[in-house]
Each structure stands twice: as structure tokens, then as C-alpha cells.
Design an enzyme around this catalytic site. Structure first.
Site, PDB file in Angstrom:
ATOM      1  N   SER A   1       0.479  -1.167  -0.092  1.00 28.62           N
ATOM      2  CA  SER A   1      -0.080   0.205  -0.009  1.00 28.62           C
ATOM      3  C   SER A   1       0.841   1.289  -0.677  1.00 28.62           C
ATOM      4  O   SER A   1       0.469   2.202  -0.008  1.00 28.62           O
ATOM      5  CB  SER A   1      -1.157  -0.266   1.142  1.00 28.62           C
ATOM      6  OG  SER A   1      -0.099  -0.741   2.531  1.00 28.62           O
TER       7      SER A   1
ATOM      8  N   HIS B   1      -5.393  -3.201  -1.694  1.00 32.61           N
ATOM      9  CA  HIS B   1      -5.005  -3.120  -3.129  1.00 32.61           C
ATOM     10  C   HIS B   1      -4.847  -2.698  -4.102  1.00 32.61           C
ATOM     11  O   HIS B   1      -4.832  -2.475  -4.878  1.00 32.61           O
ATOM     12  CB  HIS B   1      -3.647  -1.624  -2.297  1.00 32.61           C
ATOM     13  CG  HIS B   1      -3.949  -1.402  -1.891  1.00 32.61           C
ATOM     14  ND1 HIS B   1      -4.740   0.295  -2.285  1.00 32.61           N
ATOM     15  CD2 HIS B   1      -3.885  -0.600  -0.439  1.00 32.61           C
ATOM     16  CE1 HIS B   1      -4.479   1.057  -0.731  1.00 32.61           C
ATOM     17  NE2 HIS B   1      -4.388   0.642   0.032  1.00 32.61           N
TER      18      HIS B   1
ATOM     19  N   LYS C   1     -12.443   0.310  -0.134  1.00 39.13           N
ATOM     20  CA  LYS C   1     -11.089   1.243  -1.508  1.00 39.13           C
ATOM     21  C   LYS C   1     -11.812   0.828  -2.394  1.00 39.13           C
ATOM     22  O   LYS C   1     -12.665   1.608  -2.700  1.00 39.13           O
ATOM     23  CB  LYS C   1      -9.974  -0.006  -1.329  1.00 39.13           C
ATOM     24  CG  LYS C   1      -9.832   0.464   0.162  1.00 39.13           C
ATOM     25  CD  LYS C   1      -7.742   0.533   0.190  1.00 39.13           C
ATOM     26  CE  LYS C   1      -7.231   0.457   1.546  1.00 39.13           C
ATOM     27  NZ  LYS C   1      -6.935   0.144   2.783  1.00 39.13           N
TER      28      LYS C   1
END
Ligand SMILES: *Cc1c(COP(=O)(O)O)cnc(C)c1O
Length: 395
Positions: free
Chosen positions: A184, A212, A243
Site C-alpha cells: 500500500s 489494494h 477502497k
């Protein structure tokens, strides 16, 4: 006698932060999270969110959230093991397992919770957890909740991993190798094919935290495992719904056996109320949109490449990112925070990230490009980077 309620020991630590130049107030967002936002009263270009696909404020997700509230209410009312397991939660898990191309998916209230609950549920005393040194804080905390022993290997260093595996194989019963799918803070991708090979050689299980990578890598954002074509060879694939998916929640995708066990032993699910219906409705809409078209992920990658090329051409150090995460490495902690402050004064918000989130001396501003940014917004941001970079003698 000193008054214990003064929390003097904390006041001293806060003073230290101020001396180190890393003290800050929480920024206040006064609009929805999107490409341009109102932050602390000013309109700025937002290069700091994990809202990769622009879903957080997407009309289709908002509509789905409202519909779910109408049908199921504002809250789930209980933990899943009592009466908080609504049909909408089951539908979400079925959709997620289809999206992830795995037998099953088990949903938590967040990605953090997922690591806190899953690692301790699948390991015990007599086992060892082997973790990449740059793994996310929630993996570190999750591992600390386990009774298993722990070992670290050097970041993405396969010799280092093999060394630990060799030393561990005869000493422990189960071995669990844990890695981020996409790291990340640097945006590099785990060497998953090699990790899986080594795991199979030493009969270890693999656990990939793809917070991610999901919504970003693989076909229509199916993640790092899909990107490398490793379905069936990674035992636990973690994803977040907060996310790229734009809402909140986390999940682990894997086998039916995994699902059965976690539904009895995943502590955050056993002891904390399930996701609210609005979140579940919106998440399902996001997954549906991803399965319908690659439009969103295509635009994300196009924007990411555009922005990264421009910053690189100017001479900024963008590290070794392979994904839309674009760090601009400054080094010194105080200088990093100053760089971030100056960008903000000129209308671009990129948060500074310093120790302890990243190692000392590797302070950076981390740019998160999204599918929702226009080329004009990205051009404007690059212009501001150039001005501040020259002003601070970074360029
Ligand atoms: C953000 C992140 C998490 C936490 O996810 P949330 O859903 O925000 O709790 C876990 N692991 C990694 C690698 C992350 O980047």
C-alpha cells in the site's frame, strides 16, 4: 499529588510529535469523496483517497443503498450468529465468490477486522506465520492475536522467504505465508507466482491481503490472484469493500471449508454486529458494475499511467510502483509534511506519509489516482507538483 486524569504522559508524547514536526490535525472533508472535494473549507483536487473507481459517490451505489434501507432498515440489529445474518448478506457473499472465482467468500465489517479475525482463526500454537516485512498494520495486529509463532522475511525477497521456510518446516505443524497483494505504501505487486511455488514446495498455506489489488488488478478488478492466474493455489484471499468498491467492509475468499470454519470462529463476526443493509446494497451494485464492464478499471489504469509518466518526466522519485498508487518520495519526515502542506495551499491534496507508517527517512506523499479524475485535473496537479518541487529544491 499529580492528578492522574491529566494524562500527563500523553501530553509529553504529543509535545514530542510537535518537536518532530509530525503533529497534525485531522483534515475535515465537507463534501462527498470524489476527484474534487471541499477540504477544510477549500476546493481542492483530491489525490489521497482509496476510492479508485469513483464508486464512493456514484449514483448507482447511492440508489442501491437507499433501496436496501427501504427493504432491510438502517441496521442489522445483531451479530450474524444470532439474528444479524440477513438474506442480503448471503446474497453479497454469493456474488463475491462469483466475482473472485472462488468457492466461497466470508464477509466482515472491514478489511482490518478480516485480518484480525481470520489469521487467529486459522492458526494456533505449534504453527508459524511467515510475513513480508512491509505487510499492512492489520496483518501485524492480526498475527499478534494468534497463538502461532511469527517470522518475517525481507520485502519480496524470495531467498529470504525460502530461508525461513527451510528453518521452519520441521519445527512447526502448519505454516501460513502472508503477503499484501499490492503493497500500500509503494504500489509494488507481490511476487505471487514465486511465493505460491515456494509454499507448495514446503507445504505451506498462502494468505494474500489484496486490499489494494481488488478492484484494480485482474479482469475487471478481480485482484492479484486473478492477475497471475493463480485461482485454487492461494488458500485465503482478503479483499476490502472500502477502497475500490467504495463502501465499507472486508472479506476473505477461499474454500467452502474455510467458510464453514470461519462462520464458527471468526471473532469479529461472532462478537460484532454485521454490515448495515445500506452498505451491502451499495457493494452489490458496485460488484455488478464491475462484472458488466471493464470501463472503470480501464479508465483507472489509463489515468494512473498518464499521471505517473508526467511526474517521472519532471524528475520526481516515484519509487517502484506498478499500480495506480504513486508515491513521490521526499525522504525527511518534516520536509515531506511541508511538501504536502504547500501542495494543499495550491489546491492539491496529497497526504504526507511518514514514520511509523513507512520506515524512517522514506517519507513520501502518496498520490492515489482514480478513474474519476479528468485529464485536466491531473494536468493541474502535475503543474502544482512542479511549482512546489522547484520552490523546495526537490527538482
Ligand atoms: C486498507 C487496508 C486494510 C484495511 O481495510 P479496511 O477495509 O479499510 O479496514 C487491510 N489491509 C490492507 C493491505 C490495506 O491496505
Amino acid at each position: 499529588m499529580a492528578n492522574v486524569h491529566e494524562l500527563k504522559f500523553l501530553k509529553e508524547k504529543i509535545e514530542d510529535l510537535k518537536e518532530q514536526g509530525v503533529y497534525r490535525k485531522l483534515p475535515v472533508l465537507e463534501s462527498a469523496n470524489q476527484a474534487e472535494v471541499i477540504l477544510n473549507g477549500n476546493k481542492v483536487i483530491n489525490l489521497s483517497s482509496n476510492n479508485y473507481l469513483g464508486f464512493a459517490n456514484h449514483p448507482r451505489l447511492k440508489k442501491a443503498a437507499i433501496d436496501a434501507v427501504e427493504k432491510y432498515g438502517a441496521g442489522a440489529g445483531a451479530v450474524r450468529t444470532i439474528i444479524g445474518n440477513m438474506s442480503i448478506h448471503e446474497e453479497l457473499e454469493a456474488l463475491l465468490s462469483k466475482f473472485k472465482r472462488e468457492e466461497a467468500a466470508f464477509v466482515y465489517q472491514s478489511g482490518f477486522n478480516c485480518n484480525a479475525g481470520t489469521i487467529q482463526a486459522v492458526t494456533e500454537a505449534g504453527d508459524i506465520i511467515i510475513s513480508d516485512e512491509l505487510n499492512h498494520a492489520s496483518i501485524i495486529d492480526g498475527s499478534r492475536l494468534s497463538k502461532a509463532n511469527r517470522a518475517i522475511y525481507k520485502h519480496s525477497d524470495m531467498d529470504s522467504l525460502e530461508q525461513v521456510l527451510k528453518e521452519s518446516r520441521d519445527k512447526y505443524r502448519n505454516i501460513l505465508i502472508i503477503t499484501d497483494g499490492v503493497f500500500s505504501m509503494d504500489g509494488d505487486i507481490a511476487k505471487l507466482p514465486e511465493i505460491v511455488e515456494l509454499a507448495e514446495k514446503y507445504e505451506a498455506m498462502t494468505y494474500v491481503d489484496d486490499a489494494h489489488g481488488s478492484g484494480v488488478l485482474g479482469e475487471s478488478g478481480r485482484g492479484t490472484v486473478d492477475h497471475f492466474g493463480l485461482h485454487g493455489r492461494v488458500d485465503f484471499t482478503i479483499g476490502t469493500l472500502s477502497k475500490a468498491i467504495g463502501v465499507v467492509g472486508g472479506y476473505v475468499a477461499g474454500s467452502n471449508t474455510m467458510y464453514e470454519w470461519l462462520s464458527h470462529r471468526a471473532r469479529p463476526v461472532l462478537f460484532s454486529t454485521s454490515l448495515p443493509p445500506a452498505a451491502v446494497g451499495a457493494i452489490m451494485e458496485a460488484l455488478t458494475m464491475l462484472m458488466e464492464s471493464t470501463e472503470y478499471t480501464d479508465r483507472l489504469w489509463d489515468n494512473a499511467k498518464y499521471f505517473k509518466t508526467k511526474l517521472g518526466t519532471l524528475g520526481f522519485n516515484t519509487g517502484h510502483s506498478e499500480t495506480p498508487i504513486t508515491p513521490v518520495i521526499i525522504g525527511d519526515e518534516a520536509k515531506t509534511m511541508e511538501f504536502s502542506r504547500k501542495l494543499l495551499e495550491k489546491g492539491v491534496y496529497v497526504s504526507g506519509i511518514v514514520f511509523p507508517t513507512v520506515p524512517k527517512g522514506t517519507g513520501r506523499v502518496r498520490c492515489m489516482v482514480t478513474a474519476a479524475h479528468t485529464k485536466e485535473q491531473l494536468d493541474k496537479a502535475v503543474e502544482v507538483f512542479e511549482q512546489v518541487g522547484k520552490e523546495m529544491n526537490i527538482l
